[in-house]
Design an enzyme around this catalytic site. Structure first.
Site, PDB file in Angstrom:
ATOM      1  N   ARG A 161      12.105  -6.223   5.355  1.00  8.02           N
ATOM      2  CA  ARG A 161      12.156  -4.849   4.824  1.00  8.02           C
ATOM      3  C   ARG A 161      12.842  -3.854   5.771  1.00  8.02           C
ATOM      4  O   ARG A 161      12.813  -4.009   6.983  1.00  8.02           O
ATOM      5  CB  ARG A 161      10.762  -4.374   4.425  1.00  8.02           C
ATOM      6  CG  ARG A 161       9.799  -4.153   5.558  1.00  8.02           C
ATOM      7  CD  ARG A 161       8.407  -3.832   5.031  1.00  8.02           C
ATOM      8  NE  ARG A 161       7.489  -3.579   6.128  1.00  8.02           N
ATOM      9  CZ  ARG A 161       6.218  -3.270   5.986  1.00  8.02           C
ATOM     10  NH1 ARG A 161       5.677  -3.192   4.780  1.00  8.02           N
ATOM     11  NH2 ARG A 161       5.460  -3.043   7.032  1.00  8.02           N
ATOM     12  N   ARG A 180      11.352  -1.277  11.173  1.00  9.17           N
ATOM     13  CA  ARG A 180      10.229  -1.011  12.067  1.00  9.17           C
ATOM     14  C   ARG A 180      10.208  -2.035  13.196  1.00  9.17           C
ATOM     15  O   ARG A 180      10.410  -3.220  12.958  1.00  9.17           O
ATOM     16  CB  ARG A 180       8.913  -1.082  11.287  1.00  9.17           C
ATOM     17  CG  ARG A 180       8.648   0.174  10.509  1.00  9.17           C
ATOM     18  CD  ARG A 180       7.468   0.043   9.610  1.00  9.17           C
ATOM     19  NE  ARG A 180       6.286  -0.521  10.250  1.00  9.17           N
ATOM     20  CZ  ARG A 180       5.098  -0.592   9.662  1.00  9.17           C
ATOM     21  NH1 ARG A 180       4.954  -0.131   8.437  1.00  9.17           N
ATOM     22  NH2 ARG A 180       4.075  -1.132  10.284  1.00  9.17           N
ATOM     23  N   LYS A 195       0.827  -1.207   0.000  1.00  6.26           N
ATOM     24  CA  LYS A 195       0.000   0.000   0.000  1.00  6.26           C
ATOM     25  C   LYS A 195       0.868   1.267   0.000  1.00  6.26           C
ATOM     26  O   LYS A 195       0.639   2.178  -0.780  1.00  6.26           O
ATOM     27  CB  LYS A 195      -0.930   0.028   1.230  1.00  6.26           C
ATOM     28  CG  LYS A 195      -1.867  -1.164   1.348  1.00  6.26           C
ATOM     29  CD  LYS A 195      -2.851  -1.004   2.511  1.00  6.26           C
ATOM     30  CE  LYS A 195      -2.204  -0.941   3.878  1.00  6.26           C
ATOM     31  NZ  LYS A 195      -1.525  -2.186   4.306  1.00  6.26           N
ATOM     32  N   ARG A 207      -0.279  -8.932  13.469  1.00  2.00           N
ATOM     33  CA  ARG A 207      -0.783  -7.913  12.534  1.00  2.00           C
ATOM     34  C   ARG A 207      -1.662  -8.545  11.458  1.00  2.00           C
ATOM     35  O   ARG A 207      -2.679  -7.975  11.061  1.00  2.00           O
ATOM     36  CB  ARG A 207       0.391  -7.143  11.922  1.00  2.00           C
ATOM     37  CG  ARG A 207       1.059  -6.246  12.962  1.00  2.00           C
ATOM     38  CD  ARG A 207       2.408  -5.741  12.510  1.00  2.00           C
ATOM     39  NE  ARG A 207       2.322  -4.878  11.354  1.00  2.00           N
ATOM     40  CZ  ARG A 207       3.346  -4.633  10.539  1.00  2.00           C
ATOM     41  NH1 ARG A 207       4.520  -5.194  10.763  1.00  2.00           N
ATOM     42  NH2 ARG A 207       3.188  -3.829   9.516  1.00  2.00           N
ATOM     43  N   ARG A 237      -9.403   0.847   9.139  1.00  2.00           N
ATOM     44  CA  ARG A 237      -8.995  -0.527   9.419  1.00  2.00           C
ATOM     45  C   ARG A 237     -10.073  -1.302  10.158  1.00  2.00           C
ATOM     46  O   ARG A 237      -9.880  -2.477  10.459  1.00  2.00           O
ATOM     47  CB  ARG A 237      -7.753  -0.511  10.276  1.00  2.00           C
ATOM     48  CG  ARG A 237      -6.449  -0.866   9.524  1.00  2.00           C
ATOM     49  CD  ARG A 237      -5.351  -0.742  10.522  1.00  2.00           C
ATOM     50  NE  ARG A 237      -4.115  -1.383  10.251  1.00  2.00           N
ATOM     51  CZ  ARG A 237      -3.052  -0.787   9.705  1.00  2.00           C
ATOM     52  NH1 ARG A 237      -3.145   0.414   9.233  1.00  2.00           N
ATOM     53  NH2 ARG A 237      -1.922  -1.439   9.624  1.00  2.00           N
TER      54      ARG A 237
HETATM   55  P1  AMP Z   1       0.960   0.419   9.307  1.00  2.00           P
HETATM   56  O1  AMP Z   1       2.164   1.290   9.128  1.00  2.00           O
HETATM   57  O2  AMP Z   1      -0.210   0.873   8.487  1.00  2.00           O
HETATM   58  O3  AMP Z   1       1.266  -1.046   9.131  1.00  2.00           O
HETATM   59  O4  AMP Z   1       0.507   0.603  10.825  1.00  2.00           O
HETATM   60  C1  AMP Z   1       1.366   0.239  11.895  1.00  2.00           C
HETATM   61  C2  AMP Z   1       0.566   0.066  13.172  1.00  2.00           C
HETATM   62  O5  AMP Z   1      -0.064   1.300  13.520  1.00  2.00           O
HETATM   63  C3  AMP Z   1      -0.568  -0.938  13.098  1.00  2.00           C
HETATM   64  O6  AMP Z   1      -0.136  -2.273  13.327  1.00  2.00           O
HETATM   65  C4  AMP Z   1      -1.491  -0.435  14.211  1.00  2.00           C
HETATM   66  O7  AMP Z   1      -0.986  -0.766  15.493  1.00  2.00           O
HETATM   67  C5  AMP Z   1      -1.363   1.065  14.067  1.00  2.00           C
HETATM   68  N1  AMP Z   1      -2.364   1.613  13.110  1.00  2.00           N
HETATM   69  C6  AMP Z   1      -2.122   2.233  11.921  1.00  2.00           C
HETATM   70  N2  AMP Z   1      -3.259   2.618  11.334  1.00  2.00           N
HETATM   71  C7  AMP Z   1      -4.258   2.221  12.145  1.00  2.00           C
HETATM   72  C8  AMP Z   1      -5.669   2.318  12.111  1.00  2.00           C
HETATM   73  N3  AMP Z   1      -6.301   2.890  11.057  1.00  2.00           N
HETATM   74  N4  AMP Z   1      -6.382   1.790  13.131  1.00  2.00           N
HETATM   75  C9  AMP Z   1      -5.780   1.213  14.183  1.00  2.00           C
HETATM   76  N5  AMP Z   1      -4.449   1.074  14.307  1.00  2.00           N
HETATM   77  C10 AMP Z   1      -3.683   1.587  13.299  1.00  2.00           C
END
Ligand code: AMP
Length: 217
Positions: free
Chosen positions: A127, A161, A13, A172, A88
């Protein structure tokens, strides 16, 4: 043009959003990036979110909707935005619908990037990014041309990360299947959902997305 890129962690994404940003003049809004910035800044939101993110769980809907409220109405989003990592949950999708309505905005596309779980695990756990410019790399799929030196900015520092560790990736993916996958029927019912094969080569995925966005897909 306003769109959502929907898909599990590691589906591409963020990578695709950055490519579409340049091509279509829209802005990427990534809640994961926003949260990581809050964590780095040591803000109240960051402090609440840090441990939850490290466990690979979703932060509470109220915290996310508060953080993103108004973001879609900022001047830089006026030409359009790509939501990456938001919504989400169905609660977040409903909050987004209300937010858009309040600002007289609409969603043009919701595009799912489909990738199998075993491929996601392999993609995520290798990554890393350049600490200077954010260019993405991968232990197996995309090494810098000169070892230890970023192709784009020449930086020599790289970061991984905290939640990309193998133990956290399973949590996740589980969160995606349980809490985010219900958004697929939610947007299908609105007649907005399209799917793209996220296992194809990166540039093929970009072209498939671009075709949908330009009304040719
Ligand atoms: P991402 O970078 O999109 O993979 O997000 C990393 C982490 O941030 C996720 O595993 C969640 O803990 C938190 N997170 C990001 N976006 C959301 C969202 N829309 N709702 C809830 N948690 C989020």
């Amino acid at each position: 043009m306003n769109l959502i890129l929907l898909g599990p962690p590691g589906a591409g994404k963020g990578t695709q959003a950055k490519r579409l940003e340049e091509r279509f003049g829209v802005v990427q809004i990534a809640t994961g990036d926003m949260l990581r910035a809050e964590v780095r800044a040591g803000s109240e939101i960051g402090n609440q979110a840090k441990a939850i993110m490290e466990r690979g769980e979703l932060v509470p809907d109220a915290l996310i909707t508060e953080m993103i409220a108004g973001r879609v109405a900022r001047p830089d989003a006026a030409r359009g935005f790509i939501l990456d990592g938001f919504p989400r949950t169905v609660v977040q999708a409903e909050a987004l619908d209300a937010m858009l309505k309040a600002h007289g905005l609409r969603l043009d596309h919701v595009i799912e990037l489909k990738v199998k779980d075993d491929v996601l695990v392999e993609r995520i756990s290798g990554r890393y990014t350049c600490a200077g410019c954010g260019e993405g790399y991968h232990d197996r799929f995309k090494q810098p041309k000169v070892e230890g030196v970023c192709d784009v900015c020449g930086g020599r520092e790289f970061t991984r990360r905290a939640d990309d560790r193998a133990e956290t990736v399973a949590a996740r993916l589980d969160a995606f299947h349980r809490q985010t996958a219900p958004l697929l029927p939610y947007y299908a019912a609105q007649g907005k959902l399209r799917s793209v094969d996220g296992m194809a080569a990166m540039s093929e995925v970009t072209e498939a997305l671009a075709a949908i966005l330009s009304g040719q897909g």
